[in-house]
Design a protein around this motif. Structure first.
Motif, PDB file in Angstrom:
ATOM      1  N   LEU A  73     -78.789 -18.955  60.503  1.00 21.79           N
ATOM      2  CA  LEU A  73     -77.949 -19.521  59.501  1.00 21.79           C
ATOM      3  C   LEU A  73     -76.775 -20.159  60.185  1.00 21.79           C
ATOM      4  CD1 LEU A  73     -77.950 -16.581  56.997  1.00 21.79           C
ATOM      5  CD2 LEU A  73     -79.365 -18.657  56.870  1.00 21.79           C
ATOM      6  N   GLY A  74     -76.926 -20.149  61.463  1.00 21.47           N
ATOM      7  CA  GLY A  74     -75.581 -20.938  62.098  1.00 21.47           C
ATOM      8  C   GLY A  74     -74.220 -19.695  62.504  1.00 21.47           C
ATOM      9  N   TYR A  75     -74.742 -18.422  62.280  1.00 20.80           N
ATOM     10  CA  TYR A  75     -73.560 -17.517  62.372  1.00 20.80           C
ATOM     11  C   TYR A  75     -73.911 -16.651  63.688  1.00 20.80           C
ATOM     12  CZ  TYR A  75     -71.665 -18.713  57.880  1.00 20.80           C
ATOM     13  OH  TYR A  75     -71.341 -19.305  56.710  1.00 20.80           O
ATOM     14  N   GLU A  76     -72.792 -16.266  64.620  1.00 27.87           N
ATOM     15  CA  GLU A  76     -73.172 -15.396  65.486  1.00 27.87           C
ATOM     16  C   GLU A  76     -72.274 -14.023  65.200  1.00 27.87           C
ATOM     17  OE1 GLU A  76     -70.724 -14.604  69.799  1.00 27.87           O
ATOM     18  OE2 GLU A  76     -70.830 -16.441  69.055  1.00 27.87           O
ATOM     19  N   VAL A  77     -72.836 -13.163  65.043  1.00 27.04           N
ATOM     20  CA  VAL A  77     -72.676 -11.842  64.463  1.00 27.04           C
ATOM     21  C   VAL A  77     -71.849 -10.889  65.481  1.00 27.04           C
ATOM     22  CG1 VAL A  77     -73.493  -9.479  63.717  1.00 27.04           C
ATOM     23  CG2 VAL A  77     -74.371 -11.562  62.967  1.00 27.04           C
ATOM     24  N   LYS A  78     -70.599 -10.206  64.921  1.00 31.55           N
ATOM     25  CA  LYS A  78     -69.886  -9.245  65.605  1.00 31.55           C
ATOM     26  C   LYS A  78     -69.970  -8.137  64.878  1.00 31.55           C
ATOM     27  CE  LYS A  78     -67.415 -11.074  68.999  1.00 31.55           C
ATOM     28  NZ  LYS A  78     -68.288 -12.262  69.616  1.00 31.55           N
ATOM     29  N   THR A  79     -69.840  -6.946  65.350  1.00 37.44           N
ATOM     30  CA  THR A  79     -70.067  -5.572  64.639  1.00 37.44           C
ATOM     31  C   THR A  79     -69.033  -4.792  65.109  1.00 37.44           C
ATOM     32  OG1 THR A  79     -71.637  -4.682  66.146  1.00 37.44           O
ATOM     33  CG2 THR A  79     -72.430  -5.894  64.214  1.00 37.44           C
ATOM     34  N   LEU A  80     -68.768  -3.636  64.536  1.00 36.58           N
ATOM     35  CA  LEU A  80     -67.763  -2.726  65.070  1.00 36.58           C
ATOM     36  C   LEU A  80     -68.190  -1.940  66.335  1.00 36.58           C
ATOM     37  CD1 LEU A  80     -66.689  -0.807  61.551  1.00 36.58           C
ATOM     38  CD2 LEU A  80     -65.728  -2.866  62.778  1.00 36.58           C
ATOM     39  N   LEU A  81     -69.324  -2.317  66.850  1.00 43.81           N
ATOM     40  CA  LEU A  81     -69.808  -1.701  68.295  1.00 43.81           C
ATOM     41  C   LEU A  81     -69.018  -2.805  69.074  1.00 43.81           C
ATOM     42  CD1 LEU A  81     -73.597  -1.532  67.464  1.00 43.81           C
ATOM     43  CD2 LEU A  81     -72.003   0.378  67.759  1.00 43.81           C
ATOM     44  N   ASP A  82     -68.498  -3.824  68.716  1.00 44.11           N
ATOM     45  CA  ASP A  82     -67.700  -4.743  69.913  1.00 44.11           C
ATOM     46  C   ASP A  82     -66.389  -4.291  69.428  1.00 44.11           C
ATOM     47  OD1 ASP A  82     -69.889  -6.775  70.358  1.00 44.11           O
ATOM     48  OD2 ASP A  82     -69.893  -7.174  68.094  1.00 44.11           O
ATOM     49  N   TYR A  83     -65.919  -3.407  68.534  1.00 50.29           N
ATOM     50  CA  TYR A  83     -64.680  -3.049  68.445  1.00 50.29           C
ATOM     51  C   TYR A  83     -64.609  -1.400  68.392  1.00 50.29           C
ATOM     52  CZ  TYR A  83     -63.922  -7.730  67.185  1.00 50.29           C
ATOM     53  OH  TYR A  83     -63.883  -9.047  67.147  1.00 50.29           O
ATOM     54  N   PRO A  84     -65.091  -0.736  69.517  1.00 51.81           N
ATOM     55  CA  PRO A  84     -65.588   0.582  69.330  1.00 51.81           C
ATOM     56  C   PRO A  84     -64.236   1.649  68.904  1.00 51.81           C
ATOM     57  CG  PRO A  84     -65.542   0.076  71.655  1.00 51.81           C
ATOM     58  CD  PRO A  84     -65.192  -1.275  70.727  1.00 51.81           C
ATOM     59  N   ASP A  85     -62.969   1.048  69.034  1.00 54.31           N
ATOM     60  CA  ASP A  85     -61.803   1.895  68.713  1.00 54.31           C
ATOM     61  C   ASP A  85     -61.456   1.960  67.196  1.00 54.31           C
ATOM     62  OD1 ASP A  85     -61.397   2.579  71.439  1.00 54.31           O
ATOM     63  OD2 ASP A  85     -60.193   1.071  71.696  1.00 54.31           O
ATOM     64  N   PHE A  86     -62.329   0.991  66.404  1.00 51.11           N
ATOM     65  CA  PHE A  86     -61.933   0.898  65.001  1.00 51.11           C
ATOM     66  C   PHE A  86     -62.372   2.283  64.360  1.00 51.11           C
ATOM     67  CE2 PHE A  86     -62.285  -0.350  60.806  1.00 51.11           C
ATOM     68  CZ  PHE A  86     -61.043  -1.173  60.635  1.00 51.11           C
ATOM     69  N   HIS A  87     -61.634   2.687  63.654  1.00 61.32           N
ATOM     70  CA  HIS A  87     -61.778   4.001  63.177  1.00 61.32           C
ATOM     71  C   HIS A  87     -63.040   3.862  61.950  1.00 61.32           C
ATOM     72  CE1 HIS A  87     -60.358   2.918  58.802  1.00 61.32           C
ATOM     73  NE2 HIS A  87     -59.490   1.972  59.582  1.00 61.32           N
ATOM     74  N   ASP A  88     -63.618   5.083  61.774  1.00 55.83           N
ATOM     75  CA  ASP A  88     -64.660   5.257  60.908  1.00 55.83           C
ATOM     76  C   ASP A  88     -64.175   4.900  59.382  1.00 55.83           C
ATOM     77  OD1 ASP A  88     -66.726   5.582  62.913  1.00 55.83           O
ATOM     78  OD2 ASP A  88     -67.112   7.688  62.470  1.00 55.83           O
ATOM     79  N   VAL A  89     -64.808   4.486  58.639  1.00 54.25           N
ATOM     80  CA  VAL A  89     -64.449   4.374  57.174  1.00 54.25           C
ATOM     81  C   VAL A  89     -65.118   5.122  56.385  1.00 54.25           C
ATOM     82  CG1 VAL A  89     -64.399   2.764  55.146  1.00 54.25           C
ATOM     83  CG2 VAL A  89     -64.007   1.731  57.435  1.00 54.25           C
ATOM     84  N   GLU A  90     -64.557   6.237  55.566  1.00 54.18           N
ATOM     85  CA  GLU A  90     -65.157   7.261  54.843  1.00 54.18           C
ATOM     86  C   GLU A  90     -65.872   6.869  53.867  1.00 54.18           C
ATOM     87  OE1 GLU A  90     -63.811  11.345  54.072  1.00 54.18           O
ATOM     88  OE2 GLU A  90     -61.995  10.579  54.611  1.00 54.18           O
ATOM     89  N   GLU A  91     -67.108   7.405  53.709  1.00 56.04           N
ATOM     90  CA  GLU A  91     -67.980   6.615  52.629  1.00 56.04           C
ATOM     91  C   GLU A  91     -67.993   7.778  51.548  1.00 56.04           C
ATOM     92  OE1 GLU A  91     -71.794   6.022  54.450  1.00 56.04           O
ATOM     93  OE2 GLU A  91     -70.910   4.845  56.184  1.00 56.04           O
ATOM     94  N   THR A  92     -66.894   7.491  50.847  1.00 51.36           N
ATOM     95  CA  THR A  92     -66.746   8.463  49.573  1.00 51.36           C
ATOM     96  C   THR A  92     -67.312   7.985  48.474  1.00 51.36           C
ATOM     97  OG1 THR A  92     -64.475   7.556  49.461  1.00 51.36           O
ATOM     98  CG2 THR A  92     -64.704   9.486  50.709  1.00 51.36           C
ATOM     99  N   GLY A  93     -68.018   6.979  48.091  1.00 44.89           N
ATOM    100  CA  GLY A  93     -68.424   6.365  47.005  1.00 44.89           C
ATOM    101  C   GLY A  93     -69.558   7.265  46.513  1.00 44.89           C
ATOM    102  N   SER A  94     -70.090   6.902  45.234  1.00 46.05           N
ATOM    103  CA  SER A  94     -70.885   7.680  44.894  1.00 46.05           C
ATOM    104  C   SER A  94     -72.272   6.788  44.408  1.00 46.05           C
ATOM    105  CB  SER A  94     -70.761   8.433  43.505  1.00 46.05           C
ATOM    106  OG  SER A  94     -70.360   7.334  42.355  1.00 46.05           O
ATOM    107  N   THR A  95     -72.284   5.520  44.996  1.00 46.07           N
ATOM    108  CA  THR A  95     -73.140   4.478  45.034  1.00 46.07           C
ATOM    109  C   THR A  95     -73.315   3.792  46.433  1.00 46.07           C
ATOM    110  OG1 THR A  95     -72.024   2.693  44.055  1.00 46.07           O
ATOM    111  CG2 THR A  95     -73.225   4.254  42.375  1.00 46.07           C
ATOM    112  N   PHE A  96     -74.519   3.168  46.774  1.00 52.74           N
ATOM    113  CA  PHE A  96     -74.513   2.236  47.752  1.00 52.74           C
ATOM    114  C   PHE A  96     -73.425   1.120  47.565  1.00 52.74           C
ATOM    115  CE2 PHE A  96     -79.015   3.996  47.538  1.00 52.74           C
ATOM    116  CZ  PHE A  96     -78.986   4.421  48.858  1.00 52.74           C
ATOM    117  N   GLU A  97     -73.264   0.603  46.727  1.00 56.33           N
ATOM    118  CA  GLU A  97     -72.291  -0.584  46.289  1.00 56.33           C
ATOM    119  C   GLU A  97     -70.916  -0.181  46.441  1.00 56.33           C
ATOM    120  OE1 GLU A  97     -75.065  -0.218  44.553  1.00 56.33           O
ATOM    121  OE2 GLU A  97     -76.262  -1.995  44.455  1.00 56.33           O
ATOM    122  N   GLU A  98     -70.620   1.028  46.094  1.00 60.03           N
ATOM    123  CA  GLU A  98     -69.233   1.538  46.103  1.00 60.03           C
ATOM    124  C   GLU A  98     -69.046   1.787  47.794  1.00 60.03           C
ATOM    125  OE1 GLU A  98     -68.839   3.937  41.994  1.00 60.03           O
ATOM    126  OE2 GLU A  98     -68.606   5.163  43.962  1.00 60.03           O
TER     127      GLU A  98
END
Ligand code: CZF
Ligand code: MG
Length: 203
Positions: free
Chosen positions: A24-49
């Motif tokens: 698709l012509g996009y280079e991917v960056k993930t949080l593995l490239d920013y290891p100091d970024f805090h974990d986001v708490e997954e407090t939702g009750s659905t996958f979408e949330e």
């Protein structure tokens, strides 16, 4: 090349997104490239949330377009479990081997014709000043009695796909990227992408 940030620390997901975004012509960056970024708490009750929570938290921090993936395995005979708790099914430490052992144990007495399951993937796309949008994809199959194959991640060795007549972990990465829940969700997201690009994505 344009850059897209995926709000994940999961190396298996990161590899799959890199493969799927390249054409698709996009280079991917993930949080593995920013290891100091805090974990986001997954407090939702659905996958979408949960996907929205991850995409918006990272988009706000970076001031950029961000995509997040919240996904999991839904097993009919277990009333939909492990579902949104797939990553931590056997404990907080997120251990794929222990998660698979737990599922195999729980399904031990379940006959072959009642072992239907599906993978579900919700993707959320967020960007500054835009309303977050979600899309979803699924992949049908059933749970094997033992592990097969070494590719992929998570529950792939115990998930059999009738579409390919193989365990997910026996598929080559390019084959999984044709039929997976993640691929189906990304297909739906593709046409929305250009309207979320902020301009900061050109590297
Ligand atoms: O065999 C699998 N093949 C797949 O294709 C797949 N996709 C999801 N899963 C399972 O569902 C959890 C996601 O949980 P999840 O969305 O919270 O992600 P995660 O916590 O691993 O990383 P992050 O993206 O949140 O940083 C994962 O850990 C896996 O156990 C999969 N298993
Ligand atoms: Mg997670």
């Amino acid at each position: 090349m344009q850059e897209v940030i995926i709000a994940t620390k999961n190396a298996g997901k990161a590899r799959e997104f890199e493969r799927m975004f390249k054409p698709l012509g996009y280079e991917v960056k993930t949080l593995l490239d920013y290891p100091d970024f805090h974990d986001v708490e997954e407090t939702g009750s659905t996958f979408e949330e949960n996907a929205i929570l991850k995409a918006e938290a990272v988009s706000e921090a970076f001031g950029r377009m961000v995509i997040a993936d919240d996904s999991g395995l839904i097993i009919d005979a277990l009333g939909g479990k492990p579902g949104i708790y797939s990553a931590r099914y056997a404990g907080e430490e997120k251990n794929d081997q222990k998660n698979m052992e737990k599922v195999l144990d729980e399904l031990e007495s379940i006959p072959d014709h009642k072992r239907q399951a599906r993978f579900y993937c919700a993707l959320a796309i967020a960007a500054p000043g835009k309303t977050t949008v979600t899309v979803a994809g699924t992949c049908e199959g059933h749970i094997l009695r033992e592990k097969r194959g070494t590719n992929g991640f998570g529950y792939d060795p115990i998930f059999f796909t009738e579409e390919k007549n193989k365990a997910m972990a026996e598929l080559m990465p390019e084959e999984k990227s044709q039929i997976s829940h993640r691929a189906h969700a990304l297909k739906k997201l593709e046409e929305l992408l250009p309207s979320f690009v902020t301009g900061a994505e050109n590297s």
